[in-house]
Structures are given as structure tokens and as C-alpha cells.
Design a protein around this motif. Structure first.
Motif, short mmCIF file in Angstrom:
data_model
loop_
_atom_site.label_atom_id
_atom_site.label_comp_id
_atom_site.label_asym_id
_atom_site.label_seq_id
_atom_site.Cartn_x
_atom_site.Cartn_y
_atom_site.Cartn_z
N ASP A 1 58.85 -43.37 61.31
CA ASP A 1 59.27 -44.53 61.45
C ASP A 1 60.76 -44.17 62.00
O ASP A 1 61.37 -43.35 61.38
CB ASP A 1 59.39 -45.69 60.60
CG ASP A 1 57.95 -46.18 60.24
OD1 ASP A 1 57.03 -45.94 61.13
OD2 ASP A 1 57.83 -46.71 59.18
N THR B 1 59.61 -44.53 67.98
CA THR B 1 60.17 -45.68 68.38
C THR B 1 60.01 -46.12 69.92
O THR B 1 59.38 -47.15 70.21
CB THR B 1 61.73 -45.82 68.29
OG1 THR B 1 62.25 -45.72 66.88
CG2 THR B 1 62.37 -47.29 68.57
N THR B 2 60.17 -45.29 70.84
CA THR B 2 59.64 -45.45 72.15
C THR B 2 58.28 -45.71 72.50
O THR B 2 57.52 -46.73 72.88
CB THR B 2 59.96 -44.14 73.09
OG1 THR B 2 61.27 -43.93 73.05
CG2 THR B 2 59.60 -44.39 74.40
N CYS C 1 57.35 -49.28 70.80
CA CYS C 1 57.97 -50.12 71.61
C CYS C 1 57.05 -50.21 73.13
O CYS C 1 56.75 -51.35 73.41
CB CYS C 1 59.57 -50.01 71.97
SG CYS C 1 60.55 -50.46 70.50
N ARG D 1 54.15 -52.27 71.95
CA ARG D 1 54.49 -53.68 71.66
C ARG D 1 54.55 -54.35 73.04
O ARG D 1 54.20 -55.47 73.31
CB ARG D 1 55.83 -53.72 71.21
CG ARG D 1 56.60 -55.17 71.05
CD ARG D 1 58.07 -54.79 70.83
NE ARG D 1 58.57 -54.42 71.93
CZ ARG D 1 59.82 -53.87 72.15
NH1 ARG D 1 60.49 -53.66 71.01
NH2 ARG D 1 60.48 -53.48 73.15
N LYS E 1 63.09 -54.43 62.92
CA LYS E 1 63.96 -54.03 63.88
C LYS E 1 63.52 -53.82 65.49
O LYS E 1 64.34 -54.26 66.10
CB LYS E 1 64.31 -52.43 63.51
CG LYS E 1 65.53 -52.00 64.19
CD LYS E 1 66.12 -50.56 64.00
CE LYS E 1 67.16 -50.36 64.69
NZ LYS E 1 67.87 -48.93 64.31
N HIS E 2 62.17 -53.60 65.58
CA HIS E 2 61.54 -53.87 66.85
C HIS E 2 60.39 -54.73 67.29
O HIS E 2 59.79 -54.45 68.38
CB HIS E 2 61.05 -52.36 67.16
CG HIS E 2 62.27 -51.12 67.05
ND1 HIS E 2 63.08 -50.78 67.86
CD2 HIS E 2 62.45 -50.05 66.12
CE1 HIS E 2 63.88 -49.83 67.61
NE2 HIS E 2 63.45 -49.62 66.27
N ASP E 3 60.33 -55.68 66.31
CA ASP E 3 59.68 -56.83 66.55
C ASP E 3 58.18 -56.43 67.10
O ASP E 3 57.49 -56.69 68.08
CB ASP E 3 60.15 -57.55 67.86
CG ASP E 3 59.53 -59.17 68.00
OD1 ASP E 3 59.16 -59.55 66.88
OD2 ASP E 3 59.71 -59.72 69.06
N LEU E 4 57.57 -55.71 66.28
CA LEU E 4 56.36 -54.96 66.55
C LEU E 4 55.11 -55.79 66.28
O LEU E 4 55.30 -56.33 64.83
CB LEU E 4 56.16 -53.47 65.89
CG LEU E 4 57.11 -52.45 66.16
CD1 LEU E 4 56.99 -51.21 65.17
CD2 LEU E 4 57.00 -52.28 67.77
#
Length: 155
Positions: free
Chosen positions: A40, A46-47, A50, A53, A83-86
Motif C-alpha cells: 500500500d 497506488t497507480t 486508482c 477504482r 486516502k484514494h477512495d477505493l
């Protein structure tokens, strides 16, 4: 353990970011996009998260669920999600149980150091629970779109 296309995907039960224990067999009747990622909050992970997502609704329209798995603990998953609204489940595989079943726990080399870690990989499991596609040593760019196209073409 080696898994092969056409075989029933190995089942496992891990804790999800929701606090519930989740088993792969809980998702029979849906396509499952099971993706293993190293850590994580790192740039590539992260890419990738997202990208999943951003295409989540398109997967849902195809009756597919996305499940991310890494060795990170639940608290770190929760921060990553916030943090990334997954909008999908992340499972904590702290003992590498699922990673070993799917043969993605590998010896890695980085800057001259060797260590054990997750080899970024994605598996598509059909509605009957059979493995129908796998990508190993995944490169993040365009991968999520490739997975989406595979499900579209193999409904």
C-alpha cells in the motif's frame, strides 16, 4: 504450488478492510479480478489501485468484483482506501497464505538487495470458480484496461 488455467482457483480466507473474514468462494456466481500487489501507498501500487477504482463501475456492469491482496495489515489497507477512495475490498495476507497458493511470493532483487515479496500478478476467476486468465510480473500501465477487455470478451 502451481495453479493452471481451467482449474478451480485455490480458495483462501483472509481478513478484509471491512474487518470481516472473506473467502474466495464467497464470490461464486461473479467474475473475480484477484490482484496481488506488493505494498500500500507505493507509487506503482497506488497507480494500479486508482486505475481499478476508476474502472470499478465498468467491472461491476460485467458482474465482476475486484479484490486486492497484499501482505499489509488491515490498518494500512484502511488508510490506503480512505486516502484514494477505493471502492473494492483489500485483503490482508500477512502470513502470505494466498500469495503462496497463487505462487506470487517470490525472491525479489532491488538495488542489490534480495528479499521475499509479492510479484505483481492478476488472476481472473470465472463465475464457477475456475481460473481463466493470469498475468504475472504485471506492468501497471494499461493493465486494468486489459483485464476489463478480457472479461468483456469472455462473458
Amino acid at each position: 504450488m502451481t495453479i493452471e488455467i481451467g482449474q478451480v482457483a485455490p480458495d483462501f480466507t483472509l481478513e478484509a478492510n471491512t474487518g470481516e473474514k472473506v473467502s474466495l468462494t464467497d464470490f461464486r456466481g461473479k467474475h473475480v479480478v484477484l490482484y496481488f500487489y506488493p505494498k500500500d501507498m507505493t507509487p506503482g501500487c497506488t497507480t494500479q489501485a486508482c486505475d481499478f477504482r476508476d474502472k470499478h463501475e465498468r467491472f461491476a456492469e460485467l458482474d465482476a468484483v475486484i479484490i486486492g491482496v497484499s501482505p499489509d495489515p488491515i490498518k494500512r489497507h484502511q488508510k490506503f482506501i480512505e486516502k484514494h477512495d477505493l471502492p473494492f475490498l483489500l485483503l490482508a495476507d500477512e502470513e502470505q497464505e494466498a500469495a503462496k497458493l497463487y505462487d506470487v511470493w517470490k525472491l525479489k532483487k532491488n538495488f542489490g538487495k534480495e528479499y521475499m515479496g509479492i510479484e505483481r500478478s492478476t488472476f481472473i476467476i470465472d463465475k464457477e470458480g475456475k481460473l481463466v486468465k493470469e498475468w504475472r510480473k504485471v506492468k501497471v500501465k494499461d493493465h486494468v484496461e486489459e483485464a476489463l477487455q478480457f472479461i468483456k470478451e469472455n462473458q
